[in-house]
Motif scaffolding. Structure first.
Motif, mmCIF file in Angstrom:
data_model
loop_
_atom_site.group_PDB
_atom_site.id
_atom_site.type_symbol
_atom_site.label_atom_id
_atom_site.label_comp_id
_atom_site.label_asym_id
_atom_site.label_seq_id
_atom_site.Cartn_x
_atom_site.Cartn_y
_atom_site.Cartn_z
ATOM 1 N N VAL A 192 22.819 42.707 53.090
ATOM 2 C CA VAL A 192 22.375 41.835 54.169
ATOM 3 C C VAL A 192 23.553 40.928 54.477
ATOM 4 O O VAL A 192 23.974 40.128 53.637
ATOM 5 C CB VAL A 192 21.131 41.017 53.778
ATOM 6 N N ASP A 193 24.124 41.074 55.651
ATOM 7 C CA ASP A 193 25.361 40.373 56.002
ATOM 8 C C ASP A 193 25.248 38.869 55.782
ATOM 9 O O ASP A 193 24.254 38.239 56.159
ATOM 10 C CB ASP A 193 25.720 40.660 57.464
ATOM 11 N N ASP A 194 26.276 38.324 55.129
ATOM 12 C CA ASP A 194 26.392 36.906 54.805
ATOM 13 C C ASP A 194 25.398 36.441 53.751
ATOM 14 O O ASP A 194 25.320 35.248 53.447
ATOM 15 C CB ASP A 194 26.219 36.026 56.057
ATOM 16 N N VAL A 195 24.635 37.384 53.172
ATOM 17 C CA VAL A 195 23.606 36.971 52.211
ATOM 18 C C VAL A 195 23.792 37.634 50.847
ATOM 19 O O VAL A 195 24.102 36.977 49.863
ATOM 20 C CB VAL A 195 22.187 37.258 52.749
ATOM 21 N N ILE A 196 23.628 38.955 50.753
ATOM 22 C CA ILE A 196 23.582 39.598 49.435
ATOM 23 C C ILE A 196 23.988 41.060 49.535
ATOM 24 O O ILE A 196 23.837 41.691 50.592
ATOM 25 C CB ILE A 196 22.156 39.480 48.824
ATOM 26 N N VAL A 197 24.515 41.577 48.419
ATOM 27 C CA VAL A 197 24.792 43.010 48.266
ATOM 28 C C VAL A 197 24.123 43.475 46.978
ATOM 29 O O VAL A 197 24.176 42.778 45.961
ATOM 30 C CB VAL A 197 26.308 43.298 48.202
ATOM 31 N N ARG A 198 23.510 44.647 47.028
ATOM 32 C CA ARG A 198 22.852 45.210 45.838
ATOM 33 C C ARG A 198 23.221 46.678 45.713
ATOM 34 O O ARG A 198 23.278 47.404 46.705
ATOM 35 C CB ARG A 198 21.334 45.056 45.937
ATOM 36 N N VAL A 199 23.444 47.117 44.473
ATOM 37 C CA VAL A 199 23.665 48.535 44.184
ATOM 38 C C VAL A 199 22.805 48.913 42.982
ATOM 39 O O VAL A 199 22.939 48.314 41.910
ATOM 40 C CB VAL A 199 25.148 48.842 43.886
ATOM 41 N N ASN A 200 21.911 49.880 43.175
ATOM 42 C CA ASN A 200 21.125 50.444 42.082
ATOM 43 C C ASN A 200 21.605 51.872 41.838
ATOM 44 O O ASN A 200 21.538 52.710 42.746
ATOM 45 C CB ASN A 200 19.633 50.463 42.429
ATOM 46 N N ASP A 201 22.091 52.135 40.643
ATOM 47 C CA ASP A 201 22.625 53.453 40.296
ATOM 48 C C ASP A 201 21.764 54.147 39.251
ATOM 49 O O ASP A 201 21.352 53.528 38.261
ATOM 50 C CB ASP A 201 24.042 53.323 39.722
ATOM 51 N N THR A 202 21.516 55.419 39.468
ATOM 52 C CA THR A 202 20.930 56.276 38.441
ATOM 53 C C THR A 202 21.898 57.411 38.180
ATOM 54 O O THR A 202 22.252 58.170 39.097
ATOM 55 C CB THR A 202 19.572 56.847 38.883
ATOM 56 N N ARG A 203 22.346 57.515 36.939
ATOM 57 C CA ARG A 203 23.256 58.597 36.541
ATOM 58 C C ARG A 203 22.525 59.522 35.576
ATOM 59 O O ARG A 203 21.908 59.059 34.602
ATOM 60 C CB ARG A 203 24.515 58.032 35.870
ATOM 61 N N ILE A 204 22.615 60.805 35.837
ATOM 62 C CA ILE A 204 21.957 61.812 35.006
ATOM 63 C C ILE A 204 23.004 62.818 34.552
ATOM 64 O O ILE A 204 23.779 63.331 35.359
ATOM 65 C CB ILE A 204 20.827 62.504 35.792
ATOM 66 N N TYR A 205 23.009 63.061 33.247
ATOM 67 C CA TYR A 205 24.035 63.941 32.680
ATOM 68 C C TYR A 205 23.405 64.875 31.655
ATOM 69 O O TYR A 205 22.625 64.457 30.796
ATOM 70 C CB TYR A 205 25.131 63.105 32.023
ATOM 71 N N TYR A 206 23.771 66.143 31.752
ATOM 72 C CA TYR A 206 23.238 67.151 30.841
ATOM 73 C C TYR A 206 24.361 68.059 30.371
ATOM 74 O O TYR A 206 25.175 68.533 31.178
ATOM 75 C CB TYR A 206 22.171 67.998 31.543
ATOM 76 N N GLU A 207 24.405 68.292 29.051
ATOM 77 C CA GLU A 207 25.324 69.259 28.465
ATOM 78 C C GLU A 207 24.515 70.438 27.960
ATOM 79 O O GLU A 207 23.449 70.274 27.367
ATOM 80 C CB GLU A 207 26.129 68.625 27.335
ATOM 81 N N ILE A 208 25.027 71.626 28.193
ATOM 82 C CA ILE A 208 24.243 72.846 28.070
ATOM 83 C C ILE A 208 23.695 73.078 26.656
ATOM 84 O O ILE A 208 22.672 73.746 26.480
ATOM 85 C CB ILE A 208 25.073 74.062 28.559
ATOM 86 N N GLU A 209 24.325 72.504 25.627
ATOM 87 C CA GLU A 209 23.842 72.738 24.269
ATOM 88 C C GLU A 209 22.734 71.763 23.859
ATOM 89 O O GLU A 209 22.139 71.896 22.782
ATOM 90 C CB GLU A 209 24.995 72.652 23.260
ATOM 91 N N ASN A 210 22.436 70.766 24.708
ATOM 92 C CA ASN A 210 21.456 69.739 24.345
ATOM 93 C C ASN A 210 20.040 70.106 24.793
ATOM 94 O O ASN A 210 19.852 70.880 25.738
ATOM 95 C CB ASN A 210 21.835 68.390 24.975
#
Length: 267
Positions: A192-210
Protein backbone atom coordinates in the motif's frame (compact mmCIF):
# COMPACT_ATOMS: atom_id res chain seq x y z
CA UNK A 1 -11.68 -7.95 -13.77
CA UNK A 2 -12.54 -10.21 -16.70
CA UNK A 3 -11.07 -9.86 -20.16
CA UNK A 4 -10.77 -6.10 -19.83
CA UNK A 5 -9.30 -5.57 -23.30
CA UNK A 6 -11.74 -7.86 -25.13
CA UNK A 7 -8.90 -10.23 -25.97
CA UNK A 8 -10.19 -13.65 -27.10
CA UNK A 9 -10.11 -16.09 -24.20
CA UNK A 10 -7.60 -18.89 -24.60
CA UNK A 11 -8.20 -22.46 -23.62
CA UNK A 12 -6.31 -23.75 -20.59
CA UNK A 13 -2.79 -25.02 -21.26
CA UNK A 14 -1.74 -28.03 -19.19
CA UNK A 15 1.74 -29.43 -18.67
CA UNK A 16 2.38 -32.78 -17.03
CA UNK A 17 5.62 -34.19 -15.66
CA UNK A 18 6.31 -37.49 -13.90
CA UNK A 19 8.82 -37.38 -11.09
CA UNK A 20 9.25 -40.85 -9.65
CA UNK A 21 5.87 -41.72 -8.04
CA UNK A 22 4.70 -38.12 -8.41
CA UNK A 23 2.47 -36.72 -11.15
CA UNK A 24 3.01 -32.96 -11.51
CA UNK A 25 0.28 -31.08 -13.35
CA UNK A 26 0.44 -27.36 -14.12
CA UNK A 27 -2.53 -25.64 -15.74
CA UNK A 28 -2.63 -22.01 -16.89
CA UNK A 29 -5.57 -20.15 -18.34
CA UNK A 30 -7.30 -16.78 -18.68
CA UNK A 31 -8.61 -14.36 -16.06
CA UNK A 32 -11.84 -15.31 -14.29
CA UNK A 33 -14.82 -13.99 -16.24
CA UNK A 34 -17.40 -11.68 -14.64
CA UNK A 35 -20.13 -14.26 -15.13
CA UNK A 36 -20.51 -17.95 -15.76
CA UNK A 37 -20.32 -21.19 -13.72
CA UNK A 38 -16.75 -20.62 -12.51
CA UNK A 39 -17.54 -17.10 -11.31
CA UNK A 40 -20.68 -18.38 -9.58
CA UNK A 41 -18.58 -20.97 -7.77
CA UNK A 42 -16.25 -18.26 -6.48
CA UNK A 43 -19.10 -15.99 -5.42
CA UNK A 44 -20.92 -18.78 -3.60
CA UNK A 45 -17.82 -20.11 -1.87
CA UNK A 46 -16.22 -16.84 -0.77
CA UNK A 47 -17.68 -14.36 1.72
CA UNK A 48 -15.66 -11.51 0.25
CA UNK A 49 -17.73 -8.58 -1.08
CA UNK A 50 -15.36 -8.48 -4.05
CA UNK A 51 -12.51 -10.52 -5.48
CA UNK A 52 -9.21 -9.22 -6.90
CA UNK A 53 -9.31 -7.53 -10.30
CA UNK A 54 -7.48 -10.44 -11.88
CA UNK A 55 -8.19 -13.93 -10.57
CA UNK A 56 -6.69 -16.85 -12.46
CA UNK A 57 -9.19 -19.44 -11.36
CA UNK A 58 -7.87 -22.21 -13.60
CA UNK A 59 -4.20 -21.64 -12.83
CA UNK A 60 -3.47 -24.70 -10.74
CA UNK A 61 -0.37 -26.59 -9.70
CA UNK A 62 -1.08 -30.10 -8.43
CA UNK A 63 1.43 -32.64 -7.17
CA UNK A 64 -0.13 -36.04 -6.63
CA UNK A 65 1.64 -39.16 -5.40
CA UNK A 66 0.77 -42.53 -6.93
CA UNK A 67 -0.78 -43.45 -3.55
CA UNK A 68 -3.29 -40.60 -3.78
CA UNK A 69 -1.91 -37.90 -1.49
CA UNK A 70 -0.26 -34.62 -2.32
CA UNK A 71 -0.56 -30.85 -2.42
CA UNK A 72 -2.23 -28.35 -4.73
CA UNK A 73 -2.06 -24.59 -5.23
CA UNK A 74 -5.11 -22.70 -6.50
CA UNK A 75 -6.67 -19.24 -6.27
CA UNK A 76 -9.97 -20.18 -4.64
CA UNK A 77 -8.37 -21.82 -1.61
CA UNK A 78 -5.94 -18.90 -1.33
CA UNK A 79 -8.79 -16.37 -1.25
CA UNK A 80 -10.60 -18.41 1.41
CA UNK A 81 -7.79 -17.33 3.74
CA UNK A 82 -8.54 -13.60 3.25
CA UNK A 83 -10.38 -11.92 6.14
CA UNK A 84 -13.90 -11.27 4.82
CA UNK A 85 -15.17 -9.44 7.92
CA UNK A 86 -12.45 -7.09 9.12
CA UNK A 87 -9.97 -4.57 7.73
CA UNK A 88 -6.83 -5.50 9.71
CA UNK A 89 -4.63 -3.03 7.84
CA UNK A 90 -6.66 -0.04 8.99
CA UNK A 91 -6.20 -1.20 12.57
CA UNK A 92 -2.50 -2.01 12.26
CA UNK A 93 -1.41 1.23 10.64
CA UNK A 94 -4.45 3.41 11.24
CA UNK A 95 -2.67 6.75 11.62
CA UNK A 96 -0.36 6.28 8.63
CA UNK A 97 -3.25 5.01 6.53
CA UNK A 98 -5.49 7.95 7.43
CA UNK A 99 -2.77 10.46 6.60
CA UNK A 100 -1.53 8.85 3.40
CA UNK A 101 -4.71 7.56 1.76
CA UNK A 102 -7.67 9.44 3.23
CA UNK A 103 -9.14 9.85 -0.25
CA UNK A 104 -9.11 6.14 -1.07
CA UNK A 105 -12.52 4.58 -1.62
CA UNK A 106 -11.68 1.63 0.66
CA UNK A 107 -11.29 3.71 3.80
CA UNK A 108 -14.94 4.74 3.41
CA UNK A 109 -16.05 1.13 3.21
CA UNK A 110 -17.58 0.93 6.70
CA UNK A 111 -20.75 -0.92 5.69
CA UNK A 112 -18.94 -4.21 5.18
CA UNK A 113 -15.25 -3.99 6.02
CA UNK A 114 -12.93 -6.70 4.72
CA UNK A 115 -9.24 -7.11 4.01
CA UNK A 116 -9.24 -5.26 0.69
CA UNK A 117 -5.49 -5.92 0.32
CA UNK A 118 -6.38 -9.63 -0.07
CA UNK A 119 -3.60 -10.65 2.32
CA UNK A 120 -3.49 -14.43 2.60
CA UNK A 121 -1.45 -16.89 4.62
CA UNK A 122 -2.28 -19.67 2.18
CA UNK A 123 0.35 -22.43 2.24
CA UNK A 124 -1.14 -24.80 -0.32
CA UNK A 125 -3.97 -27.32 -0.15
CA UNK A 126 -2.86 -30.65 1.32
CA UNK A 127 -4.92 -33.73 0.45
CA UNK A 128 -4.75 -37.39 1.37
CA UNK A 129 -3.63 -38.70 4.75
CA UNK A 130 -0.56 -36.50 5.08
CA UNK A 131 0.42 -35.80 8.67
CA UNK A 132 1.70 -32.31 9.49
CA UNK A 133 4.04 -31.73 12.40
CA UNK A 134 6.40 -28.98 13.52
CA UNK A 135 10.12 -29.52 12.94
CA UNK A 136 13.46 -27.81 13.38
CA UNK A 137 14.77 -29.21 10.10
CA UNK A 138 15.25 -26.45 7.55
CA UNK A 139 15.36 -26.42 3.78
CA UNK A 140 18.99 -26.57 2.67
CA UNK A 141 19.24 -23.36 0.66
CA UNK A 142 22.81 -24.18 -0.38
CA UNK A 143 21.52 -27.21 -2.28
CA UNK A 144 19.06 -24.97 -4.08
CA UNK A 145 21.90 -22.69 -5.17
CA UNK A 146 23.62 -25.51 -7.01
CA UNK A 147 23.35 -25.44 -10.78
CA UNK A 148 21.50 -28.72 -11.07
CA UNK A 149 19.70 -29.52 -14.29
CA UNK A 150 16.15 -28.13 -14.35
CA UNK A 151 13.88 -30.94 -15.51
CA UNK A 152 10.64 -28.97 -15.24
CA UNK A 153 9.81 -25.34 -14.49
CA UNK A 154 6.71 -23.16 -14.32
CA UNK A 155 5.82 -19.71 -13.00
CA UNK A 156 2.31 -18.23 -12.83
CA UNK A 157 -0.03 -15.87 -10.98
CA UNK A 158 -3.03 -16.94 -8.92
CA UNK A 159 -4.39 -13.43 -8.47
CA UNK A 160 -3.44 -9.76 -8.74
CA UNK A 161 -5.02 -6.42 -7.80
CA UNK A 162 -3.80 -2.82 -8.05
CA UNK A 163 -5.73 -1.76 -4.90
CA UNK A 164 -7.53 1.06 -6.68
CA UNK A 165 -4.20 2.43 -7.92
CA UNK A 166 -2.95 2.64 -4.33
CA UNK A 167 -0.43 -0.19 -4.56
CA UNK A 168 -0.30 -3.85 -5.47
CA UNK A 169 -1.41 -7.24 -4.21
CA UNK A 170 -0.48 -10.50 -5.92
CA UNK A 171 0.02 -14.20 -5.31
CA UNK A 172 2.59 -15.99 -7.45
CA UNK A 173 3.63 -19.65 -7.65
CA UNK A 174 6.86 -21.11 -9.03
CA UNK A 175 8.07 -24.68 -9.28
CA UNK A 176 11.32 -26.20 -10.43
CA UNK A 177 12.17 -29.88 -10.55
CA UNK A 178 15.74 -31.12 -10.35
CA UNK A 179 16.96 -34.70 -10.91
CA UNK A 180 16.48 -35.69 -7.25
CA UNK A 181 14.23 -32.99 -5.75
CA UNK A 182 11.58 -30.37 -6.37
CA UNK A 183 11.14 -26.88 -4.94
CA UNK A 184 8.05 -24.66 -4.86
CA UNK A 185 7.86 -21.00 -3.90
CA UNK A 186 4.43 -19.52 -3.25
CA UNK A 187 4.84 -15.78 -2.67
CA UNK A 188 2.22 -13.23 -1.65
CA UNK A 189 3.28 -9.60 -2.10
CA UNK A 190 1.29 -6.59 -0.92
CA UNK A 191 2.17 -2.91 -1.05
CA UNK A 192 0.00 0.00 0.00
CA UNK A 193 1.85 3.06 -1.26
CA UNK A 194 3.31 5.26 1.49
CA UNK A 195 1.97 2.85 4.12
CA UNK A 196 3.19 -0.77 4.26
CA UNK A 197 4.80 -3.66 2.38
CA UNK A 198 4.14 -7.32 3.20
CA UNK A 199 5.61 -10.55 1.85
CA UNK A 200 4.28 -13.98 2.84
CA UNK A 201 6.42 -16.85 1.55
CA UNK A 202 5.73 -20.57 1.50
CA UNK A 203 8.66 -22.74 0.46
CA UNK A 204 8.18 -26.45 -0.20
CA UNK A 205 11.08 -28.81 -0.74
CA UNK A 206 11.19 -32.54 -1.36
CA UNK A 207 14.12 -34.91 -1.86
CA UNK A 208 13.33 -38.15 -3.60
CA UNK A 209 14.67 -40.44 -0.85
CA UNK A 210 12.50 -38.85 1.88
CA UNK A 211 9.02 -39.83 3.07
CA UNK A 212 8.15 -36.22 3.82
CA UNK A 213 8.09 -32.71 2.38
CA UNK A 214 9.53 -29.72 4.20
CA UNK A 215 7.26 -26.66 4.28
CA UNK A 216 8.48 -23.29 5.55
CA UNK A 217 6.12 -20.33 5.90
CA UNK A 218 7.17 -16.80 6.81
CA UNK A 219 5.35 -13.48 7.02
CA UNK A 220 7.29 -10.22 6.84
CA UNK A 221 6.17 -6.60 6.71
CA UNK A 222 7.28 -3.08 7.49
CA UNK A 223 5.87 0.41 7.17
CA UNK A 224 7.24 2.00 4.02
CA UNK A 225 8.75 4.99 5.80
CA UNK A 226 10.97 2.57 7.76
CA UNK A 227 12.27 0.59 4.78
CA UNK A 228 15.86 1.50 3.94
CA UNK A 229 15.84 0.52 0.28
CA UNK A 230 15.37 2.24 -3.10
CA UNK A 231 11.89 2.29 -4.60
CA UNK A 232 12.81 -0.21 -7.33
CA UNK A 233 13.57 -2.74 -4.57
CA UNK A 234 10.44 -1.91 -2.57
CA UNK A 235 8.23 -2.49 -5.61
CA UNK A 236 9.96 -5.77 -6.54
CA UNK A 237 8.32 -8.75 -4.82
CA UNK A 238 11.49 -10.80 -5.28
CA UNK A 239 13.89 -8.27 -3.73
CA UNK A 240 12.11 -6.50 -0.88
CA UNK A 241 11.78 -9.46 1.51
CA UNK A 242 15.18 -9.11 3.26
CA UNK A 243 14.35 -5.46 4.08
CA UNK A 244 11.19 -6.38 6.00
CA UNK A 245 10.68 -7.50 9.60
CA UNK A 246 9.88 -11.15 10.30
CA UNK A 247 6.49 -11.36 12.04
CA UNK A 248 5.69 -15.07 11.87
CA UNK A 249 7.39 -18.31 10.92
CA UNK A 250 6.19 -21.92 10.73
CA UNK A 251 8.34 -24.91 9.80
CA UNK A 252 6.61 -28.21 9.16
CA UNK A 253 7.12 -31.69 7.88
CA UNK A 254 4.37 -33.04 5.67
CA UNK A 255 4.78 -36.74 6.42
CA UNK A 256 3.46 -39.24 3.90
CA UNK A 257 1.03 -41.96 5.02
CA UNK A 258 2.46 -45.43 5.45
CA UNK A 259 1.70 -48.08 2.87
CA UNK A 260 -0.59 -49.89 5.32
CA UNK A 261 -2.65 -46.74 5.89
CA UNK A 262 -2.96 -46.14 2.15
CA UNK A 263 -4.10 -49.74 1.55
CA UNK A 264 -6.69 -49.57 4.36
CA UNK A 265 -8.20 -46.40 2.92
CA UNK A 266 -8.45 -47.96 -0.54
CA UNK A 267 -10.05 -51.20 0.67
Amino acid sequence: MANRNNIPLKSPVTQKYEFGPWQLTSTKSHILKSEGPERERFDKTLELPQVPEMVFAENILRLEHADGFGVEFNALDALKRVDAHNDPLQVAVAKAWQEARSDCEHIKNVVKPFDWTFSTDYKGTVFGNIKMESTTERIDLEKLKRRDQIMFYDDFLLFEDELSDNGSSMLNCKIRVMPSSFFILLRFYMRVDDVIVRVNDTRIYYEIENNYILREYSSRDKQMKEIKAPINVITDMNQVGPHLTLREEQIEKLIFPTKDLVDNNVS
